[in-house]
Structure formats: C-alpha cells, structure tokens
Design an enzyme around this catalytic site. Structure first.
Site, mmCIF file in Angstrom:
data_model
loop_
_atom_site.group_PDB
_atom_site.id
_atom_site.type_symbol
_atom_site.label_atom_id
_atom_site.label_comp_id
_atom_site.label_asym_id
_atom_site.label_seq_id
_atom_site.Cartn_x
_atom_site.Cartn_y
_atom_site.Cartn_z
ATOM 1 N N HIS A 26 8.006 26.392 43.064
ATOM 2 C CA HIS A 26 7.940 25.256 42.136
ATOM 3 C C HIS A 26 6.485 24.886 41.825
ATOM 4 O O HIS A 26 6.104 24.753 40.652
ATOM 5 C CB HIS A 26 8.673 24.062 42.744
ATOM 6 C CG HIS A 26 8.693 22.856 41.864
ATOM 7 N ND1 HIS A 26 9.716 22.592 40.981
ATOM 8 C CD2 HIS A 26 7.814 21.826 41.719
ATOM 9 C CE1 HIS A 26 9.474 21.473 40.339
ATOM 10 N NE2 HIS A 26 8.324 20.984 40.769
ATOM 11 N N GLU A 27 5.694 24.717 42.873
ATOM 12 C CA GLU A 27 4.307 24.281 42.664
ATOM 13 C C GLU A 27 3.465 25.384 42.036
ATOM 14 O O GLU A 27 2.528 25.086 41.280
ATOM 15 C CB GLU A 27 3.693 23.827 44.000
ATOM 16 C CG GLU A 27 4.400 22.640 44.650
ATOM 17 C CD GLU A 27 4.488 21.420 43.744
ATOM 18 O OE1 GLU A 27 3.612 21.266 42.859
ATOM 19 O OE2 GLU A 27 5.420 20.622 43.922
ATOM 20 N N HIS A 30 3.600 25.089 38.308
ATOM 21 C CA HIS A 30 2.621 24.106 37.797
ATOM 22 C C HIS A 30 1.209 24.700 37.815
ATOM 23 O O HIS A 30 0.462 24.586 36.836
ATOM 24 C CB HIS A 30 2.634 22.847 38.657
ATOM 25 C CG HIS A 30 3.892 22.042 38.578
ATOM 26 N ND1 HIS A 30 4.480 21.689 37.386
ATOM 27 C CD2 HIS A 30 4.673 21.495 39.567
ATOM 28 C CE1 HIS A 30 5.570 20.967 37.629
ATOM 29 N NE2 HIS A 30 5.708 20.848 38.932
#
Length: 380
Positions: A26-27, A30
């Site tokens: 997920h990170e 980003h």
C-alpha cells in the site's frame, strides 16, 4: 482471555508477516507515484511510533520499521505528520522547495499519489491471484445442481436437479463458487434467479435461509443457505492471459461483495457481529497457516482488497477522505480552508477510532470475553 493470548503468541508471527507485506504494498504505491511526480519522500515507515531499525537511501528517504506494527505511512516533503496535512513551513518555501513538495503539486498529481496506495493493493491481489491460477489452479465447479435438498429454500423456489444457474440478481454465474459468494451474504433476502433447464431459461425467486455456520476451527457466523448439492471441486490451471482475466474478475467480485455486505449492514439487513478487528485477523491468519501456504496467500489477497477498499471510503484521514477534498478543490478552484480540513480530520479520526473500538469489541465477544467485560463494567 487465555484463548486470545494463546492465538496472539502462536499465530502473531503469521499475522505480522501478512500485515507487513500488505502495508508495504500500500505505502509503496504512494511512494512510487510520489517519486514519479517529483515529490521528495522523507520517511517510509512500516509501523508507527519509535523507530526500531532503518536506513537512508541515496534520495534521502528514511526507510524504517517502527515499534507499533499496525499500519504504516509515507511522509512526503511538506507534510506536517503521517496524515499528510500541510506543515506551517509550506507557506514560506522557496521555489526549489515547492518543486519537491507534495502540497504544491497540481491537484491531479496529488490525487494520483493518494489513490496509488489502494490501487497498489488491488493490483497486488490481481498479480497474486494470477500466479495462483497459473501454477496452482483456479477453484472451479460448474454451477449445475446435482441434488436439491428437501424442505430447502431451493426446493421452495422450484429449483430442480440438473438446473444450471445463469444469473442471481443480475450477477452472471459461471462457477458454483460465484453462486456461493452471493448466497452466503444474502440470508433471508429475496433474490431473482435465472436458471438453464434443458433448452429453456427459467426465472425464479429464491430466499436463502439464514443458518449458523461453523468452520473446522469452531468459528461461527450467520450466512445464507440455498440447499443444493454440487459436484466435486476441481482446480483448473489457466494460461497467463486467462489467469489475469480470471484474477481481475475475482478481485472485482471481492470488491462488489464487500460493498454489498457493508451496504446491508448500513441498512440493517445484515448484522454487524461478523465485522472483525485485529484479534480476529490474527486468529484467521493462524488458521490459514495451519491449513497451508496456499491458503495463507488466498487470505492475503482478500485482506489486500479489503485494505484498499476501506482506504477509499470518503472519511477524512483515510485516502478516500483526501480524494474527496481534492475533488472539492477541483470543483471550487481552490482548496478548502484550513479550519474546515482540521474539523474534517477530527471527525474522521473519531469515526476511525469508533470503528476500531467496535470491531475490537466484536472480537472480544467472538472469543467469549465480552461477557467478562460486561460484568466488570456493571460492578464499577
């Protein structure tokens, strides 16, 4: 209470591995899109709180593991904290600093960076499913009824042995597993059904009966039951193209199924007792590890989809809340005021904390600790 401690000590390692992988995915979504848009990333953290171990890369990003392993964050240049709120120094930055600041990028760039986290979770699920379908096989059972149980919901609706399910509430049915997913989350709900019977297509209306299901580990849940018997499960290996297509369909089915379940909870058509928190995830991670590695990977794909979907909910503090702000900014031609964003953040924090407390309470009830807590409260 002993049961909770036992699960945490026995299966906590599996849970941490699963969570660490999903948070990293997920990170990294980003991080990658931020770097592609020229944003300087100051911190990439798995976990919150004090740092346990870390290192700096050549771009100046601090990659680290932190003490509390229940999530993670990417802190970009110009952020005040891990929630990506702008810092006070954003107003006095030089032109060079603005060029690498997240909050000075165009609204479309900021939206892409924020959306990349959930999208990475969906992409991860598709990739893992594709690999499973290619090397292990996709579960497949034709959606044909072998036998109808007497006095069942299917018998009452007129389903007959030999019928093949084509559609349920407008959803196309290709495998028996597709039918199971819809029926399980629809107890006591009337469903429009289309079946193939010989050369004709027949429209029926069936209401799955609510039953209490117990798995091999003793976990109980309320699900819908149709009352039909199918053939044996098979695993069909797919070529790369069909594996990817099947994985995309499977991921979409998980997304729509989760949204339908949440919608049913909101309108009261489905109970909220099945809404689990971290304790239940620890338990389920351990249970999957007992069954085998493939089951752990399947479970990871489901969690990845849910993590991406939850983060897209339009709640301030979550990715979806930021996207909502950016949508309003695009419509208004300017961002919301700092006070409005601050109030939104506080409301979002309260909602997220309330949900976590509620889910943890459900976990305690699930483990039989709820009655103990209630009795202690009553004595205070």
């Amino acid at each position: 209470m002993h049961q909770i401690v036992n699960y945490a000590s026995t299966y906590g390692g599996t849970f941490l591995v699963v969570l660490t992988v999903l948070v990293f995915v997920h990170e990294f979504g980003h991080y990658y899109i931020a770097r592609r848009n020229g944003v300087r990333v100051e911190v990439f953290s798995i976990g919150f709180g004090p740092e346990i171990w870390g290192f700096n890369d050549r771009a100046g990003t601090r990659w680290k593991f932190s003490l509390i392993p229940l999530g993670g964050y990417v802190k970009m240049y110009g952020d005040a904290d891990a929630t990506s709120r702008p810092g006070a120094e954003a107003r006095t930055m030089t032109a060079e600093e603005r060029a690498v600041s997240f909050h000075h990028k165009r609204v479309g760039q900021r939206a892409a960076i924020v959306a990349a986290g959930p999208m990475a979770n969906f992409l991860f699920a598709i990739v893992i499913m594709s690999l499973l379908f290619m090397f292990y096989g996709q579960p497949y059972t034709p959606a044909t009824v072998q036998q109808v149980e007497p006095d069942s919901a299917a018998a009452a609706a007129g389903v007959q042995a030999g019928d093949r399910f084509l559609e349920v509430n407008g959803h196309q049915i290709e495998r028996f597993e597709d039918l199971q997913q819809i029926i399980a989350v629809s107890p006591d709900m009337p469903l429009a059904v289309k079946v193939q019977r010989g050369d004709a297509q027949v429209d029926l209306r069936v209401t799955p009966r609510a039953v209490e299901s117990e798995d091999r580990f003793g976990n109980k849940s309320r699900i819908g039951r149709l009352g039909v018997i199918r053939g044996q499960d098979e695993y069909h290996r797919r070529d790369p193209l069909n594996a990817v297509l099947a994985a995309c369909k499977g991921t979409w089915a998980l997304i729509t199924g989760t949204l339908e379940a949440v919608g049913q909870m909101i309108i009261g058509a489905h109970g909220t007792e099945d809404l689990g928190g971290p304790l239940r995830i620890v338990q389920m991670s351990g249970q999957m590890a007992q069954v085998g590695f493939v089951q752990v990977v399947w479970f990871m794909t489901v969690l990845s989809v849910n993590l991406g979907l939850i983060n897209l909910f339009p709640v301030p503090m979550l990715d979806g809340g930021h996207l909502m702000y950016y949508g309003l900014e695009a419509l208004r031609g300017r961002p919301l005021g700092e006070r409005a964003q601050e109030y939104g953040f506080r409301i979002g924090l309260a909602l997220v904390l309330s949900l976590m407390i509620f889910a943890t309470w459900n976990d305690l009830v699930h483990f039989g600790v709820g009655s103990i807590v209630k009795s202690l409260i009553s004595k205070v």
